[in-house]
Scaffold this active site. Structure first.
Site, short mmCIF file in Angstrom:
data_model
loop_
_atom_site.label_atom_id
_atom_site.label_comp_id
_atom_site.label_asym_id
_atom_site.label_seq_id
_atom_site.Cartn_x
_atom_site.Cartn_y
_atom_site.Cartn_z
N LYS B 26 18.22 -2.19 -2.61
CA LYS B 26 19.60 -2.19 -2.81
C LYS B 26 20.21 -3.64 -3.26
O LYS B 26 20.85 -4.03 -4.28
CB LYS B 26 20.38 -1.24 -1.86
CG LYS B 26 21.86 -0.96 -2.45
CD LYS B 26 22.80 -0.41 -1.06
CE LYS B 26 22.12 0.97 -1.01
NZ LYS B 26 22.24 1.32 0.35
N ARG B 97 26.43 -1.31 3.63
CA ARG B 97 25.46 -0.31 3.55
C ARG B 97 24.05 -1.19 3.90
O ARG B 97 23.89 -1.98 3.54
CB ARG B 97 25.44 0.03 2.00
CG ARG B 97 26.76 0.87 1.63
CD ARG B 97 26.89 1.10 0.23
NE ARG B 97 26.12 2.18 -0.39
CZ ARG B 97 26.07 2.50 -1.58
NH1 ARG B 97 26.43 2.00 -2.39
NH2 ARG B 97 25.48 3.69 -1.93
N GLY B 106 19.04 8.49 2.73
CA GLY B 106 19.85 9.10 3.56
C GLY B 106 19.38 8.87 5.07
O GLY B 106 19.97 9.49 5.98
N MET B 108 19.52 5.66 6.57
CA MET B 108 20.25 4.79 7.61
C MET B 108 21.91 4.84 7.08
O MET B 108 22.11 5.89 6.22
CB MET B 108 19.66 3.38 7.15
CG MET B 108 18.67 3.38 7.83
SD MET B 108 17.71 1.85 8.00
CE MET B 108 17.76 1.57 6.14
N ARG B 351 17.86 2.10 -8.58
CA ARG B 351 16.45 2.25 -7.89
C ARG B 351 15.43 3.03 -8.68
O ARG B 351 15.99 4.06 -9.51
CB ARG B 351 16.46 2.69 -6.62
CG ARG B 351 17.08 4.04 -6.21
CD ARG B 351 17.38 4.31 -4.86
NE ARG B 351 17.85 5.84 -4.47
CZ ARG B 351 18.37 6.06 -3.17
NH1 ARG B 351 18.52 5.42 -2.19
NH2 ARG B 351 19.13 7.34 -3.46
N HIS B 472 -7.20 21.26 11.63
CA HIS B 472 -8.58 21.73 11.21
C HIS B 472 -8.12 22.39 9.90
O HIS B 472 -8.97 22.19 8.91
CB HIS B 472 -9.14 22.63 12.25
CG HIS B 472 -10.67 23.04 11.89
ND1 HIS B 472 -10.64 24.25 11.15
CD2 HIS B 472 -11.52 22.58 11.67
CE1 HIS B 472 -12.03 24.60 10.81
NE2 HIS B 472 -12.70 23.61 11.18
N SER B 794 -25.98 4.94 2.89
CA SER B 794 -24.81 5.85 2.64
C SER B 794 -24.09 5.77 3.99
O SER B 794 -24.58 6.40 4.82
CB SER B 794 -25.13 7.30 2.16
OG SER B 794 -24.12 7.84 1.78
N CYS B 861 -20.46 8.76 2.13
CA CYS B 861 -20.22 10.02 2.18
C CYS B 861 -19.49 11.01 3.14
O CYS B 861 -19.58 12.15 3.25
CB CYS B 861 -21.61 10.82 1.74
SG CYS B 861 -22.79 10.60 3.08
N TYR B 881 -20.62 3.23 -4.60
CA TYR B 881 -20.14 4.53 -4.67
C TYR B 881 -19.44 5.05 -3.53
O TYR B 881 -19.63 4.87 -2.54
CB TYR B 881 -21.25 5.36 -5.25
CG TYR B 881 -22.20 6.07 -4.33
CD1 TYR B 881 -21.93 7.23 -3.79
CD2 TYR B 881 -23.40 5.44 -4.31
CE1 TYR B 881 -23.03 7.40 -2.71
CE2 TYR B 881 -24.43 5.60 -3.23
CZ TYR B 881 -24.20 6.79 -2.47
OH TYR B 881 -24.93 7.39 -1.89
#
Lengths: 903, 903
Positions: B26, B97, B106, B108, B351, B472, B794, B861, B881
């Site tokens: 700000k 502010r 919103g 603070m 902003r 999970h 890998s 992987c 990769y």
């Protein structure tokens, strides 16, 4: 061009004692002896590099080596004034023998009398004027060559010789005449033709090169490979080949051959000692066909046998002088091979003699007293592990022989944990515990597992039918200093019937006595009186005065010298005042690991522990913990007193909570009753706490973070006990299983707050360093971060090995033995630290830790702390201390000194 | 002395857009706007460093900052020509502010109208000539200040205001007169005295410093802390404080206030969009007391509400021009706050606007087309994870609203896996599998576990009552590209009765339909038609032409740009031709992980697998393996064809054998019957294979070493399938769980021998690179040794994380959430790679591996291959990769491009 062949003797000694790696032990010492002017038949050595080349080039002796061997042979002919393969005059005969960098007695092959054939034997007969000698030598050569080079079995030749002797009505080889041997030779050659499909090779050069190849091949026979594995000799070393001109101990009664030790290899006593035979070649001494005779008059006393000292006094005098000179030169007990040819002494080999652990200790100490060694050299020579022999309980040797004579010998297993034990047989850990109160017990099992620990503690010794030197029983027993015999596979154990069957006897559990010697692996029926080792009697039991024990004197000297040279401090892993006292008597400089959970298993405590685990909220847990507090405080007080003035590192609770709960229905039912809850409640909690991989689960500081009240109770107990004990208490608080620095940060806030509370309550100012275990790989990798919060590091190399390898110690039995067998791993990494991989983590952690906190104290408290090779690594890695079980403390102290001296 | 305070506006702009870290978003943008000549009420900013100092100094604003703020206030008085606390003329009033480095909307606190007291309000009344405005402002100030600074609840003030309005018979705040407000103010001050025990502070300076402190305090409110954790904002950043002279939107009908977006934040469409209120202060727009009005005429159409465009055309024109200018200046969609005071426009904030994932994509692409961004900048701006929105199935929005209107909305959970799914309810994985054949199914569970995988595959979507974004269900569903709603705790699931109760309805499993939107978390009763995303319709299903989809055009552009900039190759983890095809359509450059064990679970194969496991010797195993060979060969052939021309990395068997055996009595009985053996035999084998820590047990290459015939069969299947497939097959053979180079050496001999055998049989010359997983810490530490034998590495970062941390993924649920909650760990390391610790192992392995083999190909992987932050790390670590699940491939491609552009 590289030099592949080195000559020795006849004033051309190209090698010497310093060239052991290249020439092998035998080759370099032959050259060394020749340089000293000691009579050695000249010869030459093909280097160990030729062996490597031999295998690298698809099992072919490189052309360069062959050419250099031919040159050396020509030199040898000149030096001896003889021709190899001479069919008209005395032919040059050769011995071809292996010789690796380190002695591997009996493991590889030897060919004597090489160069004989159907024509040279006649030349030898003429030139020596001794036909019997010539044909005896030829038959010996055919037998050895056929076996070693052509790969034929001894048996066929032996059977033929027996047949011949029967036909002649003669019993002794020495009774056979030249003609007799001639016939035997003919029969032997026929055997060779039949078995190998070819006639016995007549070309001496073909014989020589065949024998050289055979020696190289012998490096990789199954028994040689096994021996190397057992003795940790690298396959890459290879063997040298020694080609030496023959001298003959079998030319008549003014000839002979023998072996001698400059000191007693069994006891270490300083006495010349050995055996010999008149008119014989070396193999006869060991073959057992003729009874070898004693060398010295002292040995001969009462045997009725003629000693060399008596029979050939001048040869004996020269031998003794030479042996003494060699011992002084090599500054160690020597194992010597010699031959007398027509009264003249030749040395065929000298090497540092193999010896028992006890003899090793005594010889090293005597050599210091004799001014041949200084204490540094003596320490370096000792086998650190052998110290355990000094600490183990012993049987009276005469009583043991009495039992053997009475037919009570049962079987022999692996000598897995030194020491003697006798007791009534117990077949389960529970039984062992129950019976131990009323008398000594030996725990006899097919194999042991972690739940047998209490029974193992209660037993005098552990005997198993299955498992090797690194089985659970062996490892745990050694850790406890308990005698252990493993893998006694003749034992048949019937748990149901409560009996053990072995050697045709049936022994009843709970009734019959059994005696076992963990130093030898022998097992006897019956009761052999065992006693604490003299060192223990002096240091631990106080039942023997120091001046009354020669063994204790040895032990004390080694410990004193070691203390002077070692850099590492040696602490102990001890959870009880009892263990702490023993370790302290053995020289421990404090406790490196005091496991608090063991204190929780006690019968009256486990109820409170379980109550805590069942509690559903912090308040409930605190209530149960309040019951444990006074007990933990008393534990710590006892340990602080036993270790007065020395540091005591206390590890906060480590195992997952489910380890404190019963797994079976019966146990759960009982627990429910004791705690006044439903079995369902117990079961539910057990199920809730079940883990797929408990090793990687909710344990260590993870418990402390989810249930800070547990660690708070423990820290309060430490603080209060330390305040009660006063200035002599030096506790260090250790947080287990830290992987991220913030675990430690978070917990320190909790712990310091609790300590602050105690200080407020008591108006005191107790403080203690708070450090951490490094046992999770991530902790090692982020040690610079962790060191900011930790006052000290202590490596938990057991867990570090488990996580670093991804090996569960409990499960690795299904593949680890195969790994070691297939040489995928050099060692079981739980026995000796894997220096390449896990050691790298240790080095990373030390470097990173000290980069953040230069004065960081670093130790190790895994089982590797008592393993000499691992101790050497920890020394090099710059650790401050190692911590090991009480009975390993002296070993670690010596190993630490050796490591410092090696640096 | 350090500068703590920066002024802005009134021609003294000490800050600017580049000083975001110091001044907050700000503050820096206020200075930037002022520099551009945009009307901004002048003021000053206390830096974020002051916030850090505030906490470092025990929650005290440092004296230096206080002094500088006083100086700045003096300047502000001069700039505005007003006095703070002026009781005679128009007083200077302030807003205070917060403003952190990154926007935390919103989260603070803000205080407006600061400087009013019982006397200045009178001065304001007189100077403004608007008593109602003055007293309205004062009551607003008291409310906000009491709440923000004094910590009093809003509720008491609201209740009092309600009471007052009732007493006056008035409904709207706007209807209250100056005198009415005067009475409310008196009542409010009484509330403050009662609640806080002190009168409302009358000293403007006390008010100002109290407000500054309160803003600093608001950085650590619970909601701010939670927000930061959610958005990964470091606690150390702190907030700045902006003190700004007030302008008033509540001074009359020529005043107003509002917020606007330069583009639609929901869709990204390019249209000016916002809301405003006449005669109001900012809080009124969001408070919902009055209905905000549309800014543009377009928005207003059909609402009957007057637009700003219509009501204040010149202010609107200036606003639009300013907004456009700001968007061009900041080159991004702007979110603007503005106030009109007596017709004059002031900007209070600008902003970069928050936006939906879809809007983010569209805006970035449009800005490129508009010439404001180049493709690099656009790519860097995108949230890689948001691409999943483009791939997920969708509901027709109108159909969804129809269901809602019909009362079928049930609940809202976490939007854990984007996409829409509808189907009949299944409460178990088995049920889901069984019913899936006859129609779509949604799997509804309290939570899921690994054994539910097959059911999750069969279901259209997964809905759980418990578990968060990393449960999970959530992790697995996202991996599969399945819609998932988690933690819908309103669901009551009764497995026994087969019913789900929610929102007063009872739904029957197997009968009732349920619809769920994984992008929003919404759950509906009934059947909503879901369809594949347009991208899938084009690329995977082929049911839509590319030119028919604007979404596909967006997707294709991003992929095309990314491909141009990324350095990392992106492969996929796929075990079936189906998955391989999807991944390939999404741009996968091959398969990085093909798990062979999944192929073993198929019903007809598992019997042969179990037969192999029960076999007691090599021959028996080979017999069973011979049955599996043709099936594995066919699997590989299909995959080679789907990936024609691209590399396919096949991992040899990894899980422990016991995973293939049934655990329950029923399954074991069945297995015994099928295989024609006794149940006892099955049970014994299950018991024999049981492991305490299966994660660290007999699996991976350890299996291959103890049972080489298994790997031989697999390698034969690979070789034969590759030969059958011809030149398009590019298999790479990957050995799992290697920890020591000799494991690989030993196995390579076996595997190459098998390949050689196939070549001899077929007279071919098949070869394939043989590489290894790096998933054991020791492998990373000894990577230089391993690279000598391995054609490629890998990283298996899942296992590397488990072992490196010592966390069992299956068990860490008991403490990991707490760890993340207590900030002991920043993230769940299974979600996003732990770069500090596990990443260190990756870096060590890459460096050591390449030191031994400079051209070593290195990939990863594990599941981290699809996590954008982890992908960025892998880019920096120099990997070749990453490999991830098919639906994460586009995300990884974009993340790889972003990583390359960030470098």
């Amino acid at each position: 061009m590289a030099k592949h062949v080195y000559t020795f003797g006849a004033d051309r000694n190209e090698g010497g004692a310093s060239m052991r790696n290249l020439l092998g032990g035998k080759g370099c010492n032959l050259a060394e002896m020749a340089s000293l002017g000691i009579p050695v038949p000249p010869g030459f050595t093909l280097t160990t590099e030729v062996c490597s080349d031999y295998y690298a080039e698809g099992r072919t002796v490189p052309a360069g080596a062959v050419a250099q061997a031919e040159e050396a042979l020509a030199w040898l002919e000149r030096a001896r004034g003889l021709k190899f393969g001479d069919e008209t005059g005395l032919p040059l005969l050769l011995s071809v023998r292996s010789g690796a960098r380190t002695s591997m007695p009996g493991m590889m092959d030897t060919v004597l009398n090489l160069g004989l054939n159907d024509r040279t034997v006649v030349a030898l007969e003429k030139a020596s004027g001794n036909p019997r000698f010539a044909w005896d030598s030829y038959r010996r050569f055919i037998t050895m060559y056929s076996n070693v080079v052509l790969g034929l079995e001894h048996a066929a030749f032996e059977a033929e010789l027996e047949r011949a002797k029967e036909g002649l009505g003669k019993h002794e080889d020495t009774a056979l005449s030249a003609d007799d041997w001639k016939k035997v030779v003919a029969a032997f050659k026929e055997i060779v033709r039949e078995e190998s499909g070819k006639p016995f090779p007549q070309d001496p050069r073909e014989q020589l090169h065949g024998a050289i190849r055979a020696v190289f091949e012998s490096w990789n026979t199954a028994r040689a490979v096994t021996y190397r594995k057992l003795h940790r000799i690298p396959d890459e070393w290879g063997t040298a080949v020694n080609v030496q001109s023959m001298v003959f101990g079998n030319m008549g009664d003014d000839c002979g051959t023998g072996v001698a030790f400059t000191r007693d290899p069994a006891t270490g006593e300083k006495r010349f000692y050995g055996e010999y035979l008149i008119n014989a070649q070396g193999e006869d001494v060991v073959a057992g066909i003729r009874t070898p005779q004693p060398i010295t008059e002292t040995q001969a006393q009462g045997t009725g046998l003629p000693s060399l000292e008596a029979v050939m006094p001048s040869a004996y005098a020269e031998l003794l002088a030479t042996a003494t000179r060699l011992e002084r030169h090599f500054r160690d007990m020597q194992d010597i091979e010699f031959t007398m040819e027509r009264g003249k002494l030749y040395l065929l080999q000298t090497r540092n003699g193999k010896r028992t652990a006890m003899a090793g200790i005594r010889i090293a100490l005597d050599l210091v007293d004799e001014g041949l060694l200084d204490e540094r050299e003596a320490l370096k020579r000792l086998d650190a592990d052998s110290l355990s022999q000094l600490l183990a309980p012993v049987f009276d040797p005469q009583e043991k022989e009495k039992l053997r004579a009475a037919g009570a010998f049962l079987t022999k297993g692996l000598n897995a944990g030194p020491g003697a034990a006798a007791g009534v047989i117990a077949l389960t850990a529970e039984e062992a515990e129950a019976r131990a109160a009323s008398g000594p017990v030996v725990l006899v099992r097919v194999e042991t597992s972690p739940e047998d620990i209490a029974g193992m503690v209660a037993a005098q010794g552990i005997l198993t039918a299955r498992g090797g030197m690194t089985s659970h029983a062996a490892v745990v027993a050694r850790g406890m200093g308990k005698p252990c015999v493993c893998g006694a596979s003749a034992l048949q154990i019937d748990y149901q019937a409560g009996i053990v069957t072995v050697a045709g006897r049936t022994l009843k559990a709970g009734e019959d006595w059994i005696s076992m010697d963990g130093s030898t692996g022998e097992v006897f029926a019956g009761k052999l009186p065992a006693q604490a080792s003299e060192v223990n009697q002096v240091l631990v039991e106080g039942t023997l005065k120091p001046e009354g024990s020669d063994l204790h004197r040895c032990f004390a000297r080694i410990m004193e010298w070691s203390a002077r040279h070692k850099k590492l401090h040696v602490r102990t892993n001890a959870d009880t005042p009892h263990d702490a006292k023993i370790a302290r008597a053995f020289g421990a400089a404090g406790i490196g690991l005091c496991r608090t959970e063991h204190m929780f298993f006690d019968a009256e405590r486990i109820t409170a522990v379980r109550e805590m685990i069942l509690a559903t909220d912090t308040e409930g847990r605190q209530k149960a913990l309040a019951k444990l507090l006074p007990m933990q405080r008393a534990d710590f007080l006892g340990i602080f007193e036993a270790m007065a003035g020395l540091p005591v590192t206390i590890r906060l609770l480590d195992p997952p909570l489910h380890e404190f709960l019963p797994v079976d229905d019966e146990g759960q039912g009982e627990m429910a009753k004791v705690l006044g809850v439903s079995v369902e409640t117990v079961r539910r909690r057990v199920a809730q706490l079940h883990e797929v991989n408990p090793m990687l689960g909710h344990r260590g500081c993870r418990l402390g973070i989810t249930f800070p009240e547990i660690y708070r109770m423990q820290v309060r107990a430490i603080a209060e006990a330390a305040l009660d004990a006063g200035a002599k208490a030096h506790p260090e608080i250790m947080v287990p299983l830290v992987g991220a620095v913030k675990e430690l940060t978070w917990l320190k806030t909790e712990l310091l707050d609790e300590i602050e509370t105690v200080n407020r309550e008591r108006n005191t100012a107790f403080i203690a360093p708070i450090g951490t275990m490094i046992e999770v790989p991530r902790a090692a990798l982020t040690a610079d971060k962790i060191a900011v919060e930790a006052a000290f590091f202590s490596f938990g190399t057991n867990d570090l090995t488990q996580m670093g390898f991804g090996f569960s110690r409990d499960d690795a039995g299904s593949f680890l033995p195969e790994y070691v067998g297939k040489k995928i791993l050099e060692d079981d990494p739980f026995q000796s630290l894997d220096q390449e991989g896990i050691g790298e983590l240790v080095k990373i952690a030390v470097a990173k830790g000290r980069s953040a906190r230069p004065d960081l104290k670093v130790g190790i408290c895994g089982e590797h702390g008592g393993d000499p090779r691992s101790v050497a690594f920890f020394h090099r890695a710059g650790l401050d201390y190692v911590s090991c079980s009480p009975y390993r403390v002296p070993i670690a102290i010596l190993a630490a000194a050796q490591a410092a001296l090696d640096a």
